[in-house]
Scaffold this active site. Sequence first.
Site, PDB file in Angstrom:
ATOM      1  N   LYS A  73      95.528 102.065 121.939  1.00  6.71           N
ATOM      2  CA  LYS A  73      94.360 102.748 122.126  1.00  6.71           C
ATOM      3  C   LYS A  73      94.189 103.838 122.859  1.00  6.71           C
ATOM      4  O   LYS A  73      94.964 104.284 123.437  1.00  6.71           O
ATOM      5  CB  LYS A  73      93.788 101.318 123.303  1.00  6.71           C
ATOM      6  CG  LYS A  73      92.090 101.753 123.944  1.00  6.71           C
ATOM      7  CD  LYS A  73      90.809 100.542 123.335  1.00  6.71           C
ATOM      8  CE  LYS A  73      89.841 101.021 123.525  1.00  6.71           C
ATOM      9  NZ  LYS A  73      89.762  99.758 124.552  1.00  6.71           N
ATOM     10  N   THR A 116      85.161 109.203 125.052  1.00  6.46           N
ATOM     11  CA  THR A 116      83.889 109.491 124.069  1.00  6.46           C
ATOM     12  C   THR A 116      82.773 110.343 124.373  1.00  6.46           C
ATOM     13  O   THR A 116      82.292 110.222 124.354  1.00  6.46           O
ATOM     14  CB  THR A 116      83.922 108.604 123.050  1.00  6.46           C
ATOM     15  OG1 THR A 116      85.527 107.951 122.818  1.00  6.46           O
ATOM     16  CG2 THR A 116      82.977 108.184 122.822  1.00  6.46           C
ATOM     17  N   ALA A 117      82.746 109.494 125.979  1.00  7.11           N
ATOM     18  CA  ALA A 117      81.727 109.597 126.456  1.00  7.11           C
ATOM     19  C   ALA A 117      81.414 111.681 127.291  1.00  7.11           C
ATOM     20  O   ALA A 117      80.532 111.653 127.172  1.00  7.11           O
ATOM     21  CB  ALA A 117      81.903 109.057 128.278  1.00  7.11           C
ATOM     22  N   SER A 138      90.241 106.858 123.335  1.00  6.97           N
ATOM     23  CA  SER A 138      89.213 107.661 123.342  1.00  6.97           C
ATOM     24  C   SER A 138      88.944 107.668 121.721  1.00  6.97           C
ATOM     25  O   SER A 138      89.567 108.649 121.046  1.00  6.97           O
ATOM     26  CB  SER A 138      88.448 108.301 123.980  1.00  6.97           C
ATOM     27  OG  SER A 138      88.365 107.710 125.948  1.00  6.97           O
ATOM     28  N   HIS A 154      82.668 101.975 131.257  1.00  8.53           N
ATOM     29  CA  HIS A 154      83.286  99.980 131.447  1.00  8.53           C
ATOM     30  C   HIS A 154      82.607  99.241 131.980  1.00  8.53           C
ATOM     31  O   HIS A 154      81.246  99.109 131.598  1.00  8.53           O
ATOM     32  CB  HIS A 154      84.835 100.455 131.960  1.00  8.53           C
ATOM     33  CG  HIS A 154      85.533 100.432 131.154  1.00  8.53           C
ATOM     34  ND1 HIS A 154      85.811 100.907 129.891  1.00  8.53           N
ATOM     35  CD2 HIS A 154      86.422 102.238 131.575  1.00  8.53           C
ATOM     36  CE1 HIS A 154      87.311 102.147 129.094  1.00  8.53           C
ATOM     37  NE2 HIS A 154      87.145 102.447 130.509  1.00  8.53           N
TER      38      HIS A 154
END
Length: 284
Positions: free
Chosen positions: A59, A113-114, A61, A152
Amino acid sequence: MAVTSPDMVLGLSPCPNDTFIFHALLHGLVPSPCHFRPHMADVEELNALALRGELPVTKISVGVLPHIMDTYAVLSAGSALGWGCGPLVVAREALSPEAQRTARVAVPGLMTTANQLLTLTGRFQGPRDEMLFSHVMDAVLDGRADAGVIIHEGRFTYGERGLVKLLDLGEWWEATYHAPLPLGVIVIRRDVDPALVQAIDRAIAASLAHAWECPADSADYIRAHAQELSDEVTQAHIRTFVTEFSRDLGERGREAVQRLVEQGAAALGRSLPAEGLFVPAARA
């Protein structure tokens, strides 16, 4: 030489959406082409490991994908992508546009990504402090940062901590690009044998299908890794971040991922790989 190992490390976060998706795969409840050994870590650690090419499947981002797209391709299954699931910018009190422009912002990793979304808005041009996502709200509350980007479960609990929302980055993305927001995806190294790639993609999709059909099977595993989260917050987290795009990105999901990656690649002066960002979408 293509990687064909029957034993493979899988990177995932302890967040409920990942443990929900991967529980069945990691516990032998669905057919799998290989045995997966989990490497569980915060997504920014997974991003760092992917930058070094250390994990064959992981996983990440979407924000880190422009840096690793020559080494990894995106699988169709397992993503965190959808509507109404974006990171939030929060503060102790409302800030004027001028104050936002120069605010010191705590972010959950510079490769997330944030953080990329925060940059794309153009509204926050001050210094950024990188830290674990779980430390962001504390940094804002104790004054070390003027604002923070929460991800999250933070979107469900910031109000209880006395913080106010300045901006929903997901709403900004959706209004600007008219597309679902791609937060995280599952990637696989390009040196993995193509037949194995397809089989792994199908196995992840099967693991998610099992989780939806038999949610009680994964409940204890999710709870064990969710730490202090209540069952209510955990279920809200799963509903928000596990969507139909998690089963299969599909054309619309792939377009959303590519759009965000193109933005990041352009900032780096890079072009997308000639072979594309994604593995072939066959599932049969």
